[in-house]
Scaffold this motif. Structure first.
Motif, PDB file in Angstrom:
ATOM      1  N   LEU A   1       0.835  -1.199   0.000  1.00  0.00           N
ATOM      2  CA  LEU A   1       0.000   0.000   0.000  1.00  0.00           C
ATOM      3  C   LEU A   1       0.871   1.250   0.000  1.00  0.00           C
ATOM      4  O   LEU A   1       1.925   1.275   0.638  1.00  0.00           O
ATOM      5  N   ARG A   2       0.440   2.259  -0.697  1.00  0.00           N
ATOM      6  CA  ARG A   2       0.993   3.609  -0.621  1.00  0.00           C
ATOM      7  C   ARG A   2      -0.188   4.575  -0.678  1.00  0.00           C
ATOM      8  O   ARG A   2      -0.372   5.304  -1.640  1.00  0.00           O
ATOM      9  N   ASP A   3      -1.023   4.542   0.359  1.00  0.00           N
ATOM     10  CA  ASP A   3      -2.257   5.324   0.348  1.00  0.00           C
ATOM     11  C   ASP A   3      -1.970   6.820   0.465  1.00  0.00           C
ATOM     12  O   ASP A   3      -1.124   7.250   1.258  1.00  0.00           O
ATOM     13  N   SER A   4      -2.717   7.581  -0.305  1.00  0.00           N
ATOM     14  CA  SER A   4      -2.623   9.030  -0.277  1.00  0.00           C
ATOM     15  C   SER A   4      -3.768   9.593  -1.100  1.00  0.00           C
ATOM     16  O   SER A   4      -4.170   8.986  -2.098  1.00  0.00           O
ATOM     17  N   SER A   5      -4.302  10.722  -0.686  1.00  0.00           N
ATOM     18  CA  SER A   5      -5.299  11.367  -1.542  1.00  0.00           C
ATOM     19  C   SER A   5      -4.651  11.702  -2.876  1.00  0.00           C
ATOM     20  O   SER A   5      -3.429  11.916  -2.952  1.00  0.00           O
ATOM     21  N   PHE A   6      -5.430  11.757  -3.923  1.00  0.00           N
ATOM     22  CA  PHE A   6      -4.882  11.955  -5.263  1.00  0.00           C
ATOM     23  C   PHE A   6      -4.124  13.277  -5.351  1.00  0.00           C
ATOM     24  O   PHE A   6      -3.092  13.365  -6.024  1.00  0.00           O
ATOM     25  N   ALA A   7      -4.614  14.298  -4.658  1.00  0.00           N
ATOM     26  CA  ALA A   7      -3.960  15.599  -4.703  1.00  0.00           C
ATOM     27  C   ALA A   7      -2.545  15.549  -4.132  1.00  0.00           C
ATOM     28  O   ALA A   7      -1.669  16.306  -4.560  1.00  0.00           O
ATOM     29  N   LYS A   8      -2.313  14.661  -3.183  1.00  0.00           N
ATOM     30  CA  LYS A   8      -1.012  14.565  -2.523  1.00  0.00           C
ATOM     31  C   LYS A   8      -0.174  13.396  -3.034  1.00  0.00           C
ATOM     32  O   LYS A   8       0.979  13.225  -2.622  1.00  0.00           O
ATOM     33  N   MET A   9      -0.726  12.576  -3.915  1.00  0.00           N
ATOM     34  CA  MET A   9      -0.022  11.387  -4.390  1.00  0.00           C
ATOM     35  C   MET A   9       1.170  11.763  -5.256  1.00  0.00           C
ATOM     36  O   MET A   9       1.065  12.619  -6.128  1.00  0.00           O
ATOM     37  N   THR A  10       2.300  11.100  -5.010  1.00  0.00           N
ATOM     38  CA  THR A  10       3.490  11.332  -5.824  1.00  0.00           C
ATOM     39  C   THR A  10       3.573  10.304  -6.945  1.00  0.00           C
ATOM     40  O   THR A  10       2.903   9.260  -6.916  1.00  0.00           O
TER      41      THR A  10
END
Length: 305
Positions: free
Chosen positions: A103-112
């Motif tokens: 997993l590498r969960d993150s909101s799309f706005a903050k996703m790298t």
């Protein structure tokens, strides 16, 4: 009691088998006579680190119970090496359960981009490389059983998991096409969407729920789909806490603007009909989908009026 389904003489690869669901897959197949390649990189749930301890422990458990197993510590991105382990130690490959995941969960706005790429590489590219290397051996033998592991996040979407959802839905598409291509050679491919306690889910679920979601309540379905008696192919199942269900695509009757010019205004006018699931249809193949869309259309593909 029903006759026990066994896997004597079969060689199985289970990726991500050092912990959680993969471990239970491996133990179940090993207890039923399969020779198991226990693959696990030994990293953490976010894809960092490496250790041989997890895979070694599962191998030891299988051997202690009277089974045969060997550990493999390669990343699924080096899928050819995992399959080679099966060939070197057991002389073939019959079953692949693509279970490894992170997993590498993150909101799309903050996703790298790294968050996106790493999830793709482990889930999709990894499953491709393991399966692609095993594929010719199965086809030549005229036998193979492959299980992909998707997720409810891939099927339905989930906040903070655009990367994970992309990868998990991609596995369904891969499995569906492999099911079509492998059928004539008795290489059958299915997908499960498990809900089970794991190192991933334990970070977001309370202990009582984790107890109800034991991996032992998922592994029997995967094992059945990998058995020679199962003829299931190209299917998707949700499974967890003892619940088992098969999913299928559903489509409305829709509206066809046959032979008429139309724009967004006409789409708006027919919107309720386009979205009306009363009297829905259930296309099973791309052929069924195309024929129903093109029915009555004056084209080389339709019947024409």
């Amino acid at each position: 009691m029903t006759n026990e389904l066994r896997y004597d003489g079969r060689v199985a690869i289970v990726t991500g088998a050092g912990n959680g669901l993969g471990r239970v897959h491996a133990l179940l197949l090993g207890a039923r006579g399969a020779k198991v390649v226990v693959n696990d990189l030994g990293g953490d749930v976010h894809g960092g680190g490496k250790s041989s301890a997890a895979a070694d422990q599962v191998v030891a458990e299988i051997i202690a119970a009277g089974g045969e197993a060997v550990a493999n510590y390669d990343s699924v991105e080096d899928g050819d090496k995992i399959v080679q382990t099966a060939l070197d130690h057991f002389g073939g490959i019959d079953i692949v359960i693509n279970n490894a995941g992170i997993l590498r969960d993150s909101s799309f706005a903050k996703m790298t981009e790294d968050d996106w790429d790493l999830i793709y590489r482990v889930h999709v590219l990894g499953a491709f490389r393991v399966t692609h290397t095993a594929w010719p051996h199965m086809r030549n033998k005229g036998y193979g059983r492959i299980v992909m592991t998707t997720s409810a996040a891939g099927i339905y979407g989930n906040f903070g998991q655009a990367n994970y959802s992309m990868a998990k839905m991609g596995l369904i598409g891969m499995a569906n096409t492999l099911a079509v291509e492998g059928a004539s050679k008795n290489v059958l491919v299915n997908t499960i969407a498990p809900l089970a306690g794991s190192r991933i889910s334990e970070t977001v679920m309370p202990p009582q729920m984790l107890e109800a979601l034991k991996p032992e309540y998922v592994a029997p379905l995967a094992a059945y789909l990998c058995h020679e008696s199962s003829k299931e192919n190209g299917s998707l199942f949700e499974v967890g806490a003892g619940f088992h269900a098969k999913l299928r695509w559903e489509r409305t009757q829709g509206h066809h603007f046959q032979g008429k010019a139309f724009g967004p205004e006409e789409i708006a006018e027919k919107w309720a009909e386009i979205g009306d699931f009363n009297d829905a249809t259930y296309p099973k193949t791309i052929g069924e989908s195309l024929m129903s869309i093109l029915q009555g259309v004056n084209s080389p593909f339709g019947q024409g009026n």
